[in-house]
Motif scaffolding. Structure first.
Motif, PDB file in Angstrom:
ATOM      1  N   ALA A 160       0.843  -1.211   0.000  1.00 17.53           N
ATOM      2  CA  ALA A 160       0.000   0.000   0.000  1.00 17.53           C
ATOM      3  C   ALA A 160       0.872   1.253   0.000  1.00 17.53           C
ATOM      4  N   VAL A 200      -5.539  -0.164  -1.947  1.00 13.54           N
ATOM      5  CA  VAL A 200      -5.310   1.068  -2.713  1.00 13.54           C
ATOM      6  C   VAL A 200      -6.070   1.043  -4.043  1.00 13.54           C
ATOM      7  N   ALA A 212       0.043   5.280  -0.332  1.00 14.88           N
ATOM      8  CA  ALA A 212      -0.917   5.377   0.777  1.00 14.88           C
ATOM      9  C   ALA A 212      -0.213   5.698   2.097  1.00 14.88           C
TER      10      ALA A 212
END
Ligand SMILES: Cc1cc2nc3c(=O)[nH]c(=O)nc-3n(C[C@H](O)[C@H](O)[C@H](O)COP(=O)(O)OP(=O)(O)OC[C@H]3O[C@@H](n4cnc5c(N)ncnc54)[C@H](O)[C@@H]3O)c2cc1C
Length: 441
Positions: A56, A401, A61
C-alpha cells in the motif's frame, strides 16, 4: 478482546526461549499516543500486516500498523521458517468441484507466486535470511505411505507443472536423509529461512517507505463512523478509509464480530539443538540441509540449519498453561530422540510455541469482509504462512489502494464460514487429534 484460549497463550510464556530472538534487530518502535489519520490502518504486524503495509505504501498510501506487542511477536517471528507451498489444506478434487477448474488453477498459481514473492523480497531488498534447502522433501513414516507419496508426486507434476523426485528407502542414506523413513518425494519449490531476519528485513523496508509502525498498541475497538474506520487503542484512535485485520492465530472474536468462530488457533511447538559436530551429523546420517516433513497427519517438520543446529517442530498442546507448555516441549524432545536417536542426548538450547490458524473449509481467507465496506482481513494459513501470509498481505495491500478484488483467487476470497460450537469450538480438537494419531500409527 475476546479470545478463545487462556491469557497464557497470548503472553510471553509460550514464546520464551525462541531461537530466532537471538538474531532480532534492536528496533525502537513508538507506541500509538494520541489520535491519527491514515488511508489504511493495519491491525497486526506479522507477515500479512507488514507485506500489506509495503504494497500500500508503495502506491503512495499513508499507512499505520498497530501491533499489540512488538512487530513479529506473533507466529511470524517464531515459526519453522519453511517458505513453501501451502496455506490451505484443500483436496484438489473438492476445490475444483466447488470453485471450478480455472479457480482451482488460480489457487495453485497463488501458492507458487507466494514462494516467489518472498524470494523476490529477499533479493530486491538484499535481506540475508540464512536461506537454504533446494525445495522441500516429504518422507514416508511407514511403508504404506509410500504409495500415497508417489501419487502426490504425480499430482504435484500435474498441478504445478514441475518435476517431483521420488526417493526409495534405499536412496535415503545417500541423499543424507537417513532416519526412520521408507522413502520420500522431493519437490523443487520452496526454501528455508530465518523468519526473524525476514520479518526484520521487511519491517525496515516498510519503515523506509514511511509506514508508521506502532508497538504495544493493541486495537481494542473497531467501528465504522461517517464513512471511516475508527480503530481504538488505549492511548488514541486511528481514523482510516480502510482497515485490515492481520491477526491470524492471535485474532479476537469481536474484532470485528464477523471473526467469531471463523478461525481456529492451534498451537505448534519447536525445539532447536546446539550446533551438532560433524561426527554427530555423520552418526545419525542426516547430513542434508533439505527442509523436510513426514507423512503423519500430525506431522513433524525438521531441518538441519546452516549453523548445524537441528530444528524440529510438531503440534503443540491443546490447552495453554505453563504445565501444558512444558509437556508440549517435552513431547517434541521425546519425538526428536525417537526419530534421530544419535542426537537423543544432544543439548536442546531453545524451545517455544505459537499459534497457527485453521479455517472451517481448510482454505485461507483474504479479501473484503462481507458487509463491512472498506474492511479487509487475511488469516488461516494452516501452519503454512511464511509464503502465503506474505503474498496475501501483499495482495491485500494492493486491494486497499484500489485494485480489483479479483487479484485474489475466488477460493481465498470466499467466506470461510464458521466452526461449530462458537467460543467452545476448541472442543473439536481433542477427538480430531485422537483420530489423526490413530491414523498415523
Ligand atoms: C511454531 C510455529 C511454526 C510455524 N512454522 C511454519 C513454517 O515453517 N512455515 C510456514 O509457512 N508457516 C509456519 N507457521 C505459520 C506462520 O508462521 C503463520 O502462518 C504466519 O506467520 C502468519 O502471519 P500473520 O502475519 O498472519 O500472523 P502473526 O504473525 O501471528 O501476526 C499477528 C499479529 O497480530 C497481533 N495482534 C493480535 N491482536 C491484535 C490487536 N487487537 N491489536 C494489535 N495487534 C494484534 C499479534 O500480536 C501478532 O503479532 C508456523 C507457526 C508457528 C506458531
Amino acid at each position: 478482546m475476546r479470545r478463545i484460549y487462556s491469557d497464557y497463550a497470548y503472553g510471553p510464556g509460550p514464546r520464551t526461549n525462541c531461537f530466532w530472538d537471538e538474531s532480532a534487530l534492536a528496533f525502537d518502535w513508538p507506541e500509538m499516543d494520541g489520535d491519527a489519520r491514515a488511508d489504511l490502518c493495519i491491525i497486526g504486524a506479522g507477515f500479512t500486516g507488514v507485506n500489506a503495509a509495503i504494497s500500500a505504501a508503495q502506491s503512495g498510501a499513508a499507512v499505520i500498523v498497530l501491533e499489540a506487542e512488538t512487530p513479529g511477536w506473533g507466529a511470524s517471528g517464531r515459526n519453522g521458517g519453511f517458505c513453501c507451498l501451502g496455506g490451505g489444506l484443500p483436496e484438489r478434487a473438492k476445490l475444483t468441484q466447488r470453485f471450478g477448474e480455472a479457480s482451482a488453477r488460480a489457487y495453485h498459481n497463488a501458492e507458487l507466486s507466494a514462494v516467489s514473492h518472498v524470494a523476490d523480497l529477499l533479493s530486491t531488498y538484499g535481506i540475508d535470511a540464512d536461506v537454504h534447502s533446494d525445495g522441500e522433501t516429504q518422507l514416508a513414516h511407514k511403508p504404506s505411505r509410500m504409495g500415497e507419496l508417489e501419487a502426490s508426486a504425480r499430482d504435484f507434476e500435474r498441478t504445478y507443472g514441475k518435476p517431483a523426485r521420488i526417493l526409495r528407502a534405499a536412496d535415503l542414506a545417500e541423499a543424507g536423509l537417513d532416519g526412520p523413513f521408507h522413502g520420500a518425494v522431493s519437490i523443487p519449490t520452496g526454501f528455508a529461512l530465518n523468519p526473524r531476519k525476514y520479518i526484520d528485513g521487511i519491517l525496515q523496508v516498510a519503515r523506509d517507505l514511511g509506514v508508521r509502525i506502532m508497538a504495544r498498541s493493541p486495537a481494542t475497538g473497531l467501528s465504522r463512523q461517517s464513512g471511516e474506520w475508527h480503530v481504538v487503542t488505549p492511548k488514541g484512535t486511528v481514523r482510516a478509509d480502510k482497515a485490515l485485520i492481520a491477526t491470524n492465530g492471535y485474532s479476537s472474536e469481536d474484532l470485528p464480530d464477523w471473526m467469531a468462530a471463523r478461525y481456529m488457533p492451534t498451537q505448534s511447538t519447536i525445539v532447536v539443538t546446539r550446533p551438532l559436530t560433524g561426527d554427530e551429523i555423520q552418526a545419525q546420517g542426516w547430513t542434508s540441509q533439505q527442509m523436510s516433513y513426514d507423512t503423519r497427519h500430525l506431522l513433524h517438520y525438521f531441518r538441519l540449519m546452516p549453523d548445524n543446529r537441528f530444528l524440529i517442530g510438531m503440534r503443540g498442546g491443546l490447552t495453554a498453561t505453563p504445565g501444558s507448555e512444558a509437556r508440549a516441549r517435552a513431547n517434541v524432545r521425546k519425538n526428536l530422540a525417537q526419530m534421530f536417536p544419535a542426537w537423543a542426548e544432544v543439548e536442546i538450547t531453545h524451545q517455544w510455541s505459537g499459534m497457527v490458524c485453521l479455517s472451517p473449509k481448510f482454505l485461507p481467507f483474504a479479501g473484503e469482509v462481507p458487509e463491512h465496506p472498506g474492511l479487509l482481513a487475511g488469516f488461516a494459513y494452516h501452519g503454512n504462512g511464511v509464503a502465503m501470509a506474505s503474498y496475501m498481505g501483499h495482495l491485500l495491500g494492493r486491494l486497499a489502494v484500489g485494485e480489483r478484488a479479483e487479484i485474489i483467487p475466488d477460493a481465498i476470497r470466499a467466506d470461510p464460514g464458521r466452526f461449530p460450537l462458537g467460543r467452545a469450538r476448541r472442543a473439536v480438537m481433542p477427538p480430531a487429534y485422537a483420530r489423526f494419531w490413530l491414523q498415523d500409527l
